[in-house]
Structures are given as structure tokens and as C-alpha cells.
Design an enzyme around this catalytic site. Sequence first.
Site, mmCIF file in Angstrom:
data_model
loop_
_atom_site.group_PDB
_atom_site.id
_atom_site.type_symbol
_atom_site.label_atom_id
_atom_site.label_comp_id
_atom_site.label_asym_id
_atom_site.label_seq_id
_atom_site.Cartn_x
_atom_site.Cartn_y
_atom_site.Cartn_z
ATOM 1 N N LYS A 76 0.871 -1.185 0.000
ATOM 2 C CA LYS A 76 0.000 0.000 0.000
ATOM 3 C C LYS A 76 0.902 1.228 0.000
ATOM 4 O O LYS A 76 1.943 1.232 0.681
ATOM 5 C CB LYS A 76 -0.883 -0.041 1.248
ATOM 6 C CG LYS A 76 -1.899 1.095 1.347
ATOM 7 C CD LYS A 76 -2.778 0.939 2.592
ATOM 8 C CE LYS A 76 -3.852 2.014 2.684
ATOM 9 N NZ LYS A 76 -4.705 1.865 3.886
ATOM 10 N N SER A 151 -9.722 2.018 3.001
ATOM 11 C CA SER A 151 -8.816 2.753 2.152
ATOM 12 C C SER A 151 -7.812 1.881 1.401
ATOM 13 O O SER A 151 -7.197 2.353 0.445
ATOM 14 C CB SER A 151 -8.046 3.779 2.984
ATOM 15 O OG SER A 151 -7.214 3.139 3.928
ATOM 16 N N SER A 175 -10.010 -0.404 7.160
ATOM 17 C CA SER A 175 -9.415 -0.266 5.820
ATOM 18 C C SER A 175 -8.727 -1.484 5.237
ATOM 19 O O SER A 175 -8.375 -1.463 4.058
ATOM 20 C CB SER A 175 -8.418 0.885 5.818
ATOM 21 O OG SER A 175 -9.106 2.078 5.602
HETATM 22 N N1 GLN Z 1 -13.207 4.244 6.433
HETATM 23 C C1 GLN Z 1 -12.612 4.713 7.658
HETATM 24 C C2 GLN Z 1 -12.212 6.162 7.514
HETATM 25 O O1 GLN Z 1 -12.550 6.731 6.549
HETATM 26 C C3 GLN Z 1 -11.447 3.851 8.035
HETATM 27 C C4 GLN Z 1 -10.239 4.129 7.242
HETATM 28 C C5 GLN Z 1 -9.076 3.299 7.664
HETATM 29 O O2 GLN Z 1 -9.213 2.261 8.305
HETATM 30 N N2 GLN Z 1 -7.895 3.799 7.337
HETATM 31 O O3 GLN Z 1 -11.572 6.720 8.345
#
Ligand code: GLN
Length: 484
Positions: A76, A151, A175
Site C-alpha cells: 500500500k 482505504s 481499511s
Molecule cells: N473508512 C474509515 C475512515 O474513513 C477507516 C479508514 C481506515 O481504516 N484507514 O476513516
Amino acid sequence: MENKSIAQLAADLRLRTYSSVELTRHYLERIERLDSRLNSFISVAGEAALASAERADLALKSGDVGPLTGIPIAHKDIFCTQGFKTSCGSRMLDDFIAPYDATLVERLAAAGAVMLGKTNMDEFAMGSSNETSFYGPVTNPWDQTRVPGGSSGGSAAAVAARLCPAATGTDTGGSIRQPASLCGVTGIKPTYGRCSRWGMIAFASSLDQAGVLARSAADAAFLLDEMAGFDPRDSTSADVPVPDYVDALDDDIAGLRIGLPKEYFGAGLDSGVAASIHDAISEYERLGARISEISLPNSPLSVPVYYVVAPAECSSNLARYDGVRYGYRCGHPADLEDLYKRSRAEGFGAEVQRRIMIGTYVLSAGYYDAYYLKAQKVRQLIADDFRRAFEQVDVIMGPTTPTTAFPLGAKTDDPVAMYLNDIYTIAANLAGLPAISVPVEPAEGLPVGLQIVGDYFQEARLLNLAHRYQHVTHWHQAAPAGFE
Ligand code: GLN
């Protein structure tokens, strides 16, 4: 080659059925040919990947190698990679070449893994659909009009489309698990502190955790074996012995107690998703596990608590991007204040700016006690719910997400609807617990993920449970049309 497990690839490399250079070329060629449909990579390592594959081939000849030697993977784009672009999905870091490797990048490279490139992601890991990336959205390999989740959507889409055997991800509120669920791959978020955060660009430091997305639990175990463990460079790293995750995959699960939180099966859960989850739970019953209903009474508060704590921490972490030391700098600043303001206004996208504003607000004098301190107290109540639950059961199961992948653009104008994607995943981050998402029977042709949450440092148990299920089912082997 692209449908083989990591264990099979490792065995083939040892027998010289093909070399790591050939295997790496094969994946680079797939990325080149297929990724224009997905946009799952921000950068591809090309020559550098072939050079490390050559080194892996030499090591394979010498014979003294581990299971990941010569296996291509992707990272990532939140992990710093020395001498290689590390963007975090943001214009702010579009030109940033990291001066050092993240601990996890270093460890996987030392294990002989070959980095193919860096995967697309929501900007600074803020999002659930990969639509906040400066590099454009990623599409879901199962239906390219739909989101892959976020994400870590680039990692999930790349693994599902067989553009790499496995990829790293990070999980602050879901994410890893949410995109794994939406793309039909296996994704594990370990216990907070299990994997080093050194060199992993910070979003919300008390919630962020690195993990793996792979096609199966067994494949994930090979990577986690290398990634887990104490790192003196990360002050929150856990100095707790690491078991061998591959060794534990086949452990017997008869008699294991599985709790189903009643709050995870209520209103808002899609009926097709619910049916697939219930089928998977019946499979565990056939494997000898014992099922009971439990309650996590404070779980409805997890989303509101997260959207105070995560923005608060992000507003502090992202203060470092000031246009002075590194990252985006606006053109022709009038004075220092103008430099700060315009660099941040032009370098950060809308969602990141929204979070910074919320975070600054909840931490400001006069509001701190009402929001931040209150949220921290409720966070403790959420952790206490799990502590009580683990006195009755060994693991907790439920859906990873309330629905399957939604169409691109469907929730971009409604942040709250977007935030509700993580309704079942966020609590594990607030409590610091490990959790995995496992692909089960699809609903209307789209992947569904079963979430299993374990007690602290029970990653081996989670991988074992996922593996036993994958031993008797084939959902994790299905390939999206056009990417077989
Ligand atoms: N969807 C969540 C957010 O927008 C979690 C994102 C994540 O785990 N990095 O913060």
C-alpha cells in the site's frame, strides 16, 4: 501461475519450474495489461522488481531461503519505500521519495519478497471507497462500476484481480477488512502493536495497524510470519512473542465457542449479506464449533466515537505537512502564513480537510472535554464490552460490512452514509483487537465477507479459523471475470 497459492509458488521456485524473474515478469505483464481497468497501482517498480527477483533467484540457487524468497508482493502506498515514490494517495506527497524503508518493507524484503509496486488508496487512508485518492478511484474487479472499498482498495483489487499474490494494507477503522470483504479476498488486521508502524505514514496513531490482504488465510499467514514482532523504533510496538502462523493453520477447532453479537445482525444489514453470513456460521457448526448469541451493548457508539478520535489524531499528525520541509509547496507564496495556508489548501483533498477541521475543533479549548475526553471514555466502554464477551466466547463472528460493493459515486456526497460502511469494523480498532475478513458465498454475484474478531494477540486463531473454512469451501478461489 496467478491462481497458485504462495505455498505452491514457493515450491515451484524451489524446483525451478520457473524463476522468480519469470514469475515477476508474469505479474508485471498482468499489471501492464489489466490495471488500466482497475487503477489499483499508483506506481510500478518494473526494473527494480526484476533486479530483486534476480537476487532472489541467486538465493534460491544457494538453497538457504525462506518461503517468501522470490514471491512478488505489493505495498500500500502508505509505507515508506526508500528511493521510491511514497504518495499516501495525496497530492501533498505526489513528489515524495522516501529516504528510508518502513520496518515492514524492510522485513518483507529481507525475507526475499519482490516488491512489484505501490497500491492506490484513499488519501491518507481516509475513506471507504478509494474515491478520495489524488490518483483517481480504484474500481472493483467484480464489477467495474462499483467501488473496491477503502482505504486499502488498491491492495484488495490488485489481489482479487491476481495482479499480485498478496499485498500489505493498513486498518484504522476497517481499511483492510472492508475492501477485503468488497473484493472477495482475505484481509487480516492484527492486534494494535503487533506489526510495526515505523515508516507507515500516520493517520490516527492509536488506531492504525498494518496487516495483509491475500487470497487465502494460508497466504496471509506466510506474510504475517515475517511482519509481526517487536520493533524498538516504534514506541507502541508490542514486545510479545510471535507464534508461527503457518504452523497453526490446521489446528482443530472442535468445541470452539463462537459468539454472534445481536447488535451486528439488526437493522441496516442487507438481507443477502445476512443469508451468506448465516450459511458460513452453519459451516463452522458443522466443523464442531459452538454458537451462542452475545451482546456488545456499546457498539452503536463506535462510529461516533471514531469520528471524534480519528480526526483529532489526524489533525495533529497532518500538522507536519506545512509546505516547508517536504511535500507539496504552493507557488509564489506572499509570506509565511500564505505558504502554510495555500500549501495545505492545495495539497490536501476535501475529505482530509474535513477531518483536519473536525479534529481541530474537538481538541480546541472549551470543546476538548465535551468531545475528545468523552469519546475516550466511551472508547473504554466499547473495549470493556469485548473483555466481557471474551469471558464467554473464544471469538466473535458477524458480517464485515452491512452491504456488498456499492456503485462508484453513490456515497461521495454523503460523508455520514460513507462512514457507516465501517459500522462493524471500527470497534476492533477502538479496542485494539485483531480481526479478519473471510470471503463467503457472494450475494447477487458480489463478494461478502465474514468478520472474525479475536482476543488480543489471537491472530493465529483467526487465521486457523479462516483456513479451516477455506479448506471445506471454495469461495476464496473464485476469480472475477476477465481476470482469471
Ligand atoms: N473508512 C474509515 C475512515 O474513513 C477507516 C479508514 C481506515 O481504516 N484507514 O476513516
